[in-house]
Design an enzyme around this catalytic site. Structure first.
Site, PDB file in Angstrom:
ATOM      1  N   TYR A   1       0.823  -1.217   0.000  1.00 20.23           N
ATOM      2  CA  TYR A   1       0.000   0.000   0.000  1.00 20.23           C
ATOM      3  C   TYR A   1       0.856   1.267   0.000  1.00 20.23           C
ATOM      4  O   TYR A   1       0.437   2.302  -0.496  1.00 20.23           O
ATOM      5  CB  TYR A   1      -0.897   0.038   1.247  1.00 20.23           C
ATOM      6  CG  TYR A   1      -2.220  -0.654   1.108  1.00 20.23           C
ATOM      7  CD1 TYR A   1      -2.289  -2.020   0.868  1.00 20.23           C
ATOM      8  CD2 TYR A   1      -3.414   0.053   1.239  1.00 20.23           C
ATOM      9  CE1 TYR A   1      -3.519  -2.652   0.769  1.00 20.23           C
ATOM     10  CE2 TYR A   1      -4.633  -0.566   1.133  1.00 20.23           C
ATOM     11  CZ  TYR A   1      -4.680  -1.929   0.899  1.00 20.23           C
ATOM     12  OH  TYR A   1      -5.890  -2.548   0.803  1.00 20.23           O
TER      13      TYR A   1
ATOM     14  N   ASP B   1      -2.951 -18.300   0.861  1.00 18.11           N
ATOM     15  CA  ASP B   1      -3.932 -18.973  -0.005  1.00 18.11           C
ATOM     16  C   ASP B   1      -4.646 -20.087   0.760  1.00 18.11           C
ATOM     17  O   ASP B   1      -5.864 -20.278   0.636  1.00 18.11           O
ATOM     18  CB  ASP B   1      -3.287 -19.482  -1.304  1.00 18.11           C
ATOM     19  CG  ASP B   1      -1.968 -20.217  -1.081  1.00 18.11           C
ATOM     20  OD1 ASP B   1      -1.453 -20.228   0.062  1.00 18.11           O
ATOM     21  OD2 ASP B   1      -1.445 -20.795  -2.057  1.00 18.11           O
TER      22      ASP B   1
ATOM     23  N   ASP C   1     -12.278  -9.008   4.427  1.00 23.05           N
ATOM     24  CA  ASP C   1     -13.558  -8.927   3.709  1.00 23.05           C
ATOM     25  C   ASP C   1     -14.187 -10.319   3.637  1.00 23.05           C
ATOM     26  O   ASP C   1     -15.392 -10.489   3.837  1.00 23.05           O
ATOM     27  CB  ASP C   1     -13.358  -8.408   2.273  1.00 23.05           C
ATOM     28  CG  ASP C   1     -13.705  -6.928   2.140  1.00 23.05           C
ATOM     29  OD1 ASP C   1     -13.521  -6.189   3.129  1.00 23.05           O
ATOM     30  OD2 ASP C   1     -14.162  -6.514   1.059  1.00 23.05           O
TER      31      ASP C   1
ATOM     32  N   LYS D   1       3.189 -15.547   2.857  1.00 18.01           N
ATOM     33  CA  LYS D   1       3.414 -16.268   1.599  1.00 18.01           C
ATOM     34  C   LYS D   1       4.924 -16.478   1.513  1.00 18.01           C
ATOM     35  O   LYS D   1       5.593 -16.067   0.558  1.00 18.01           O
ATOM     36  CB  LYS D   1       2.850 -15.428   0.437  1.00 18.01           C
ATOM     37  CG  LYS D   1       2.824 -16.120  -0.912  1.00 18.01           C
ATOM     38  CD  LYS D   1       1.787 -17.224  -1.022  1.00 18.01           C
ATOM     39  CE  LYS D   1       1.943 -17.958  -2.343  1.00 18.01           C
ATOM     40  NZ  LYS D   1       1.104 -19.175  -2.438  1.00 18.01           N
TER      41      LYS D   1
HETATM   42  C1  IPM Z   1     -10.378  -1.154   3.985  1.00 19.98           C
HETATM   43  C2  IPM Z   1     -10.629  -0.539   2.629  1.00 19.98           C
HETATM   44  C3  IPM Z   1      -9.450   0.365   2.289  1.00 19.98           C
HETATM   45  C4  IPM Z   1      -8.208  -0.502   2.237  1.00 19.98           C
HETATM   46  C5  IPM Z   1      -9.606   1.165   1.000  1.00 19.98           C
HETATM   47  C6  IPM Z   1     -10.894   1.954   0.972  1.00 19.98           C
HETATM   48  C7  IPM Z   1      -8.422   2.045   0.745  1.00 19.98           C
HETATM   49  O1  IPM Z   1     -10.828  -1.505   1.659  1.00 19.98           O
HETATM   50  O2  IPM Z   1     -10.335  -0.401   4.960  1.00 19.98           O
HETATM   51  O3  IPM Z   1     -10.238  -2.371   4.058  1.00 19.98           O
HETATM   52  O4  IPM Z   1      -7.926  -1.119   1.211  1.00 19.98           O
HETATM   53  O5  IPM Z   1      -7.495  -0.548   3.241  1.00 19.98           O
HETATM   54 MN    MN Z   2     -10.801  -3.533   2.453  1.00 22.49          MN
END
Ligand code: IPM
Ligand code: MN
Length: 351
Positions: A142, A221, A249, A189
């Site tokens: 990131y 994975d 997620d 990984k």
């Molecule tokens: C999260 C979101 C953010 C991330 C985005 C909106 C930049 O997906 O907080 O998980 O990728 O960290």
């Molecule tokens: Mn996210």
């Protein structure tokens, strides 16, 4: 306690769900004799529209001088479909994480007895699931150098970690494991990536400081697969930024709705508390978004100040709303559901 809380509603459904969390937190403050001083500030697309950037200095000033930040959601489709956009709402979130030093993102996944059949997974697979991801939040791909070369035909994003960055995150992981079931999973990984080998080597070296914690090392994975097969076999998981983004997620839907899971981002000083879900633009202003994730984030905020009873009051209220069916349409059994604001009112009143 007297607490100054920066209030960053953000975009989409952010303002609606934040308003409910404020109602509920105020009810808790009244019940337990605390004084909450809310300090609203602009962020995301809303801030781009107002002042041309997603995390203005004025907002940082308010966050940096508060005891905590309560955050709604960020993101607007206008930017998602425009890869050439120079300023994006998400940049605000990344800048905020970096400038506030929020390196540890705590993302729990737990189930609610009354919702076991709402999960996309079978009841017997998810029963008893109660796990926490600690996602590294201010390093890795990131934040590494990124760009284009060869006249734009080649693109790169570098993934960089220092040992110190891994250590401070892993330390939080070991400490959390000690408070829970003393089980820690390091997700990496290491069969392919050098940064993952640094992670593994660093965590291995820390094991002797926490002899009671059993550490497992698993490839990302495989964890993605086991998370849907045996989520209840995990407890505390630590991982780097991008793996954590993806896996959390995936984990967030185990409980039955993404609208239920809270999160905390912690660093040296202040903490930021926000729902795991995004800005859900299609639902903006419709009073249908589930406010519970944001409300449970407020519970995490109280708990982070050591106010455990206060956090529990919120969790108990949410559980009883779920049992009684005081829920938004994402969780409703039949045609009858409640609005975002009605769920907030009910919870505040019940507290
Ligand atoms: C999260 C979101 C953010 C991330 C985005 C909106 C930049 O997906 O907080 O998980 O990728 O960290
Ligand atoms: Mn996210």
């Amino acid at each position: 306690m007297k607490l100054k809380i920066a209030l960053l509603a953000g975009d989409g459904i952010g303002p609606e769900v934040i308003a409910q969390a404020v109602k509920v937190a105020d009810a808790v403050a009244k019940k337990f004799n605390h004084e909450l001083n809310w300090r609203p500030a602009l962020t995301g697309a809303a801030a781009i529209d107002a002042v041309g950037e997603p995390y203005p200095d004025a907002t940082h000033e308010i966050c940096a001088t508060s005891d905590a930040v309560l955050f709604g959601a960020i993101g607007h489709p206008r930017f998602d479909n425009d890869p050439t956009a120079k300023v994006r709402p998400e940049q605000g979130l990344l800048k905020m994480r970096k400038k506030l030093g929020l390196f540890a993102n705590v993302r729990p996944t737990f189930t609610f007895a009354s919702l076991l059949d709402k999960s996309p997974l079978k009841r017997e697979r998810i029963e008893g699931t109660d796990l926490v991801f600690l996602r590294e939040l201010t390093g890795g791909i990131y934040f590494g150098e990124k760009g284009r070369r060869d006249a734009g035909e080649t693109a790169f994003d570098n993934c960089v970690y220092t040992r110190a960055e891994v250590q401070r995150l892993a330390k939080k992981g070991f400490e959390l494991a000690m408070k829970r079931s003393k089980k820690l999973c390091c997700v990496d990984k290491a069969n392919v990536l050098e940064t993952s080998r640094l992670w593994r080597e660093t965590v291995q070296a820390m094991e002797k400081e926490y002899p009671e914690v059993t550490v497992s090392y698993e490839f990302v994975d495989a964890v993605a697969m086991r998370l849907v097969q045996w989520p209840n076999s995990y407890d505390v998981l630590i991982t780097e930024n991008l793996f954590g983004d993806i896996l959390t997620d995936e984990a967030s839907v185990i409980s039955g709705s993404m609208g239920l899971m809270p999160s905390a981002s912690l660093g040296a000083n202040i903490g930021l508390f926000e729902p795991i879900h995004g800005s859900y633009p299609q639902a903006t202003g419709l009073n249908i978004a589930n406010p519970m994730a944001t409300i449970l984030s407020a519970a995490m905020m109280f708990e982070n100040f050591g106010l455990l009873e206060e956090g529990k009051a919120i969790r108990d209220a949410v559980n009883s709303a779920l049992e009684k069916g005081i829920v938004t349409q994402d969780l409703a059994e039949d045609d009858h559901s409640y609005g975002t604001a009605e769920v907030g009112d009910w919870l505040a009143k019940s507290i």
